[in-house]
Design an enzyme around this catalytic site. Structure first.
Site, mmCIF file in Angstrom:
data_model
loop_
_atom_site.group_PDB
_atom_site.id
_atom_site.type_symbol
_atom_site.label_atom_id
_atom_site.label_comp_id
_atom_site.label_asym_id
_atom_site.label_seq_id
_atom_site.Cartn_x
_atom_site.Cartn_y
_atom_site.Cartn_z
ATOM 1 N N ASP A 304 0.852 -1.194 0.000
ATOM 2 C CA ASP A 304 0.000 0.000 0.000
ATOM 3 C C ASP A 304 0.887 1.243 0.000
ATOM 4 O OD1 ASP A 304 -2.242 1.826 0.462
ATOM 5 O OD2 ASP A 304 -3.353 0.086 1.157
ATOM 6 N N HIS A 327 1.895 1.884 -3.320
ATOM 7 C CA HIS A 327 0.963 2.820 -3.940
ATOM 8 C C HIS A 327 1.487 4.252 -3.938
ATOM 9 C CE1 HIS A 327 -2.662 -0.089 -3.048
ATOM 10 N NE2 HIS A 327 -1.725 -0.618 -3.831
#
Length: 406
Positions: A304, A327
């Site tokens: 993430d 991310h």
């Protein structure tokens, strides 16, 4: 062939009256911090500081030994050459020749082993850690230190290291490894929201060469079956002002690896944070309601966000961070469930993104209010990044069924 480095060390030692060596004095400097912040950049990179002190001492010893072997005046080049070769080998070998960090004896160090910890990776050492913490937090002597020794692995159930403490500065030196319970059933009757928490501890420094392993794999499997499955954050700092984190390796958190909540004045450096690129919601560093946070020279690769900046945060600087997989570095998400949230004065500079879904991102929910302002991205390097810069005002994660409200 006595070199100036050894002469200076002996002079320094003599000036101290012989009671404290130059290396010990500099080791104390590594731990020293003033009330306004850390005394020097050495404190921020103490992973290398004590090693350099040890290597300097080795240099002196090698010089003297070579002098004994080759006392003839015409051979200084030979001894210097041999010394250079040995030093090059030491640099090449790296950690295999490094001496672990040690706390000088007059720094009120409390070793968890002395409080009953076993360190075999199977015995629950939680209570021993709490006993050690009580001694450290209640100490009024100089630089109280919670010491987790190397070459051992300590199994810990969920713990909360609660302040405030009596000393204005508290040190946690992690040289060994800390692991969470490997199986979810071992968390029965335990808090599954957080694993290790430091709360209301001002002047806290957590540093060392050790590993913190959240054993997150079994938790990630549960998310595949149930999206809203509750999982713990590995390491949380709540209301800890003048906080420093440096040197440690963080791996495989069940959820986000490090959370910084309600903190003022935070320096995070030289961390290595990793998890599988398919691990859900394993943010590297999450920041919420915090001011003056400086993150630099870290490697973060998870499933993430490498860094996520939440509402109520300002004056955040992120420099020289290597991000990927993951991310990217995100502001937000902001405004979930109609909340009013703000973020301002953010600088992301000289960071490298490789194999991430996003580079730098600002994400806000529909229906929320507030602002994200004075945000700068400078000197960003992108390698195989799907969305280099992404400003998303219609953010919606997989747990919500979001309808367009425009």
């Amino acid at each position: 062939m006595e070199n100036s480095l050894c002469v200076m060390e002996e002079a320094s030692s003599g000036a101290s009256g012989g009671s404290t060596s130059s290396s010990d004095a500099e080791a104390k400097q590594i731990l020293h911090r003033t009330d306004g912040g850390f005394a020097s950049s050495t404190a921020r990179t103490n992973r290398g500081g004590i090693r350099l002190l040890q290597r300097r001492r080795w240099i002196c010893i090698l010089h003297r030994k070579l002098d004994e072997l080759f006392p003839v005046p015409c051979l200084p080049l030979l001894t210097t050459g041999l010394l250079v070769l040995i030093l090059m080998a030491m640099v090449r070998l790296g950690s295999s020749m490094e001496v672990p960090c040690e706390i000088p004896p007059d720094y009120n160090a409390v070793n968890v082993i002395q409080k009953g910890a076993v360190g075999d990776g199977e015995t629950d050492d939680s209570q021993a850690f709490m006993k050690a913490w009580e001694s450290v937090c209640g100490a009024t002597t100089k630089a109280p230190t919670l010491y987790i020794p190397d070459k051992k692995t300590f199994l810990l159930k969920p713990l909360k290291f609660q302040g405030p403490c009596k000393s204005p500065v508290i040190y946690v030196l992690v040289q060994g490894n800390i692991v969470a319970p490997a199986e979810i059933q071992e968390w029965e009757d335990e808090d599954t929201d957080k694993w290790i928490v430091f709360s209301d501890v001002n002047g806290l420094s957590v540093t060392g060469n050790g590993h913190i392993d959240g054993e997150g794999e079994t938790w990630w499997e549960q998310v595949d079956k149930q999206k809203d499955y509750k999982r713990p954050t590995a390491l949380e700092f709540s209301n800890c002002n003048n906080l420093q984190l440096s040197g440690l390796t963080h791996i495989n958190s069940p959820r986000n690896h490090i959370s910084i909540n309600d903190c003022n004045g935070v320096t995070i450096s030289n961390l290595h944070i990793t998890a599988s690129d398919s691990s859900p919601n394993t943010d590297g560093i999450d920041i919420s309601r915090s001011l003056y946070v400086y993150i630099h020279d870290c490697y973060i690769g998870t499933g993430d966000d490498c860094v996520a900046i939440g509402g109520g945060s300002s004056n955040i600087t992120i420099e020289r961070v290597s991000c990927g997989p993951g991310h990217g570095i995100s502001v937000g998400s902001l405004g979930e469930d109609g909340k009013t949230e703000t973020v301002e004065d953010v600088l992301v500079k000289d960071c490298h993104f490789h194999g991430t879904t996003n580079g730098v991102r600002i994400k806000t929910w529909q229906g929320g209010s507030g602002y994200a302002r004075r945000i700068s991205f400078e000197g960003i390097t992108l390698d195989a990044v799907a969305n280099p810069i992404f400003i998303d005002q219609y953010y919606c994660n997989k747990d919500h069924d979001c309808k367009n409200q425009a």
